[in-house]
Design an enzyme around this catalytic site. Structure first.
Site, PDB file in Angstrom:
ATOM      1  CG  ASP A  54     -12.996   8.214 -25.348  1.00  0.00           C
ATOM      2  OD1 ASP A  54     -13.435   7.358 -24.570  1.00  0.00           O
ATOM      3  OD2 ASP A  54     -12.254   9.159 -24.990  1.00  0.00           O
ATOM      4  CE1 TYR A  59     -11.110  14.448 -22.223  1.00  0.00           C
ATOM      5  CE2 TYR A  59     -12.101  13.365 -24.125  1.00  0.00           C
ATOM      6  CZ  TYR A  59     -11.220  13.343 -23.063  1.00  0.00           C
ATOM      7  OH  TYR A  59     -10.445  12.232 -22.859  1.00  0.00           O
ATOM      8  CG  HIS A 129     -12.265  11.762 -16.964  1.00  0.00           C
ATOM      9  ND1 HIS A 129     -12.627  12.792 -17.785  1.00  0.00           N
ATOM     10  CD2 HIS A 129     -11.051  11.368 -17.417  1.00  0.00           C
ATOM     11  CE1 HIS A 129     -11.698  13.011 -18.687  1.00  0.00           C
ATOM     12  NE2 HIS A 129     -10.717  12.162 -18.479  1.00  0.00           N
ATOM     13  CB  SER A 160     -10.930   6.658 -17.288  1.00  0.00           C
ATOM     14  OG  SER A 160      -9.845   7.210 -17.992  1.00  0.00           O
ATOM     15  CD  GLN A 183     -10.408   6.331 -22.264  1.00  0.00           C
ATOM     16  OE1 GLN A 183     -10.057   7.506 -22.396  1.00  0.00           O
ATOM     17  NE2 GLN A 183     -11.628   5.915 -22.598  1.00  0.00           N
ATOM     18  CG  LEU A 212      -1.354   8.186 -32.519  1.00  0.00           C
ATOM     19  CD1 LEU A 212      -1.851   9.159 -33.573  1.00  0.00           C
ATOM     20  CD2 LEU A 212      -0.808   6.925 -33.170  1.00  0.00           C
ATOM     21  CB  SER A 253      -6.064  13.663 -36.096  1.00  0.00           C
ATOM     22  OG  SER A 253      -5.542  14.633 -36.998  1.00  0.00           O
ATOM     23  NE  ARG A 258      -0.406  13.730 -40.248  1.00  0.00           N
ATOM     24  CZ  ARG A 258       0.318  14.493 -39.447  1.00  0.00           C
ATOM     25  NH1 ARG A 258      -0.019  14.597 -38.166  1.00  0.00           N
ATOM     26  NH2 ARG A 258       1.361  15.156 -39.885  1.00  0.00           N
TER      27      ARG A 258
END
Length: 295
Positions: A54, A59, A129, A160, A183, A212, A253, A258
């Site tokens: 994703d 980004y 987005h 999203s 999202q 998380l 991560s 991880r």
């Protein structure tokens, strides 16, 4: 909704509405990953079994995801790629009505950056987005996504950070409704229950970003007790929680250990007591970090 689900495996896929496409239920996010760190993280994710990446135009790393897919040696059809489009920022005031082609080209460029510019290249999921500043803005951008979908350059389209009012508003202009995906930020402290219930009742697949909780709650006592009960890490419990909610979690991560740990969430099941304890952590709107331009 607190459900009990048997372990099913990292390659488990669920269908997306209004398409013939299925999506791997566990994805890998690349927010804030840059340069070789992004490429290497994607390659580690592929090695751990992830087949769902994703990204987003904002980004600034979609091209790096593309490079990682090429380096992985995986078949393109075995990798599910998501990106998110935003309208180009106007220089003065609003984008004029005659600039729909600019909006379309900007969204199309988002696809090219992550999927490549070959004639048969495509993205599996293309999202708006953020809702942005106006009904007009959303309508134009969604029209661009529908055109890209019709051209076969996106196998599915969605949104999203859309609230119920934005999803209802789409009925006025969307050729196909509902969107395949919404999202959202989702984890035990931010459950957005009314919005999740709306999406579930209308068949919209729910993707969970920040599952998380950005790592800020991993020392929570309740979470720790559930993790100790199952001999798992707090992060693994949070991902298992999201999976059992039938969400599509997108952990991220840059650390290989991880990444592997976050993929190892299919050998145990949270029971009803576990789910209830985690449900009770909800802080409502106070637990969410609402993005800009959600008007």
């Amino acid at each position: 909704m607190s459900t009990i689900s048997e372990p099913f495996g990292i390659h488990h896929r669920i269908p997306l509405p209004n398409t013939n496409t299925t999506i791997p239920q566990l994805g890998f996010g690349v927010y804030k990953l840059r340069g070789d760190s992004c490429i290497n993280a994607c390659l580690e994710a592929f090695a751990a079994g992830y087949r769902h990446i994703d990204s987003a135009e904002l980004y600034l790393n979609s091209h790096l995801v593309h490079q990682a897919v090429l380096q992985s040696g995986l078949k393109r059809e075995d990798v599910f790629l998501t990106t998110k489009a935003v309208s180009p920022r106007p220089r003065r005031g609003k984008i004029p009505s005659e600039a729909e082609d600019v909006i379309y080209q900007s969204a199309k460029d988002s696809v090219v950056r992550i999927a490549g510019d070959d004639e048969d290249s495509y993205v599996d999921l293309l999202l708006i987005h953020v809702p942005g500043p106006s009904h007009e803005h959303r309508q134009r951008l969604w029209a661009a996504l529908e055109q890209i979908y019709a051209e076969g350059k996106a196998r599915s389209i969605g949104v999203s950070n859309f609230r119920v009012r934005h999803l209802e508003e789409m009925r006025e202009y969307a050729t196909a409704w509902p969107p395949s995906v919404n999202q959202l930020e989702l984890h035990p402290w931010c459950q957005q229950r009314d919005l999740v219930s709306y999406c579930e009742s209308h068949g919209i697949v729910i993707q969970a970003y920040s599952p998380l909780a950005t790592g800020a709650r991993l020392d929570d006592a309740t979470l720790g007790a559930v993790a100790n009960k199952h001999g798992k890490t707090p992060a693994q419990v949070l991902l298992r929680y999201a999976l059992q909610k039938n969400w599509v979690p997108l952990p991220k991560s840059a650390q290989a250990d991880r990444i592997r740990e976050n993929a190892d969430v299919f050998g145990f099941v949270l029971d009803e007591e576990d789910m209830t304890r985690l449900d009770a952590l909800d802080e409502g709107a106070q637990g969410a970090r609402f993005p800009a331009n959600v008007n």
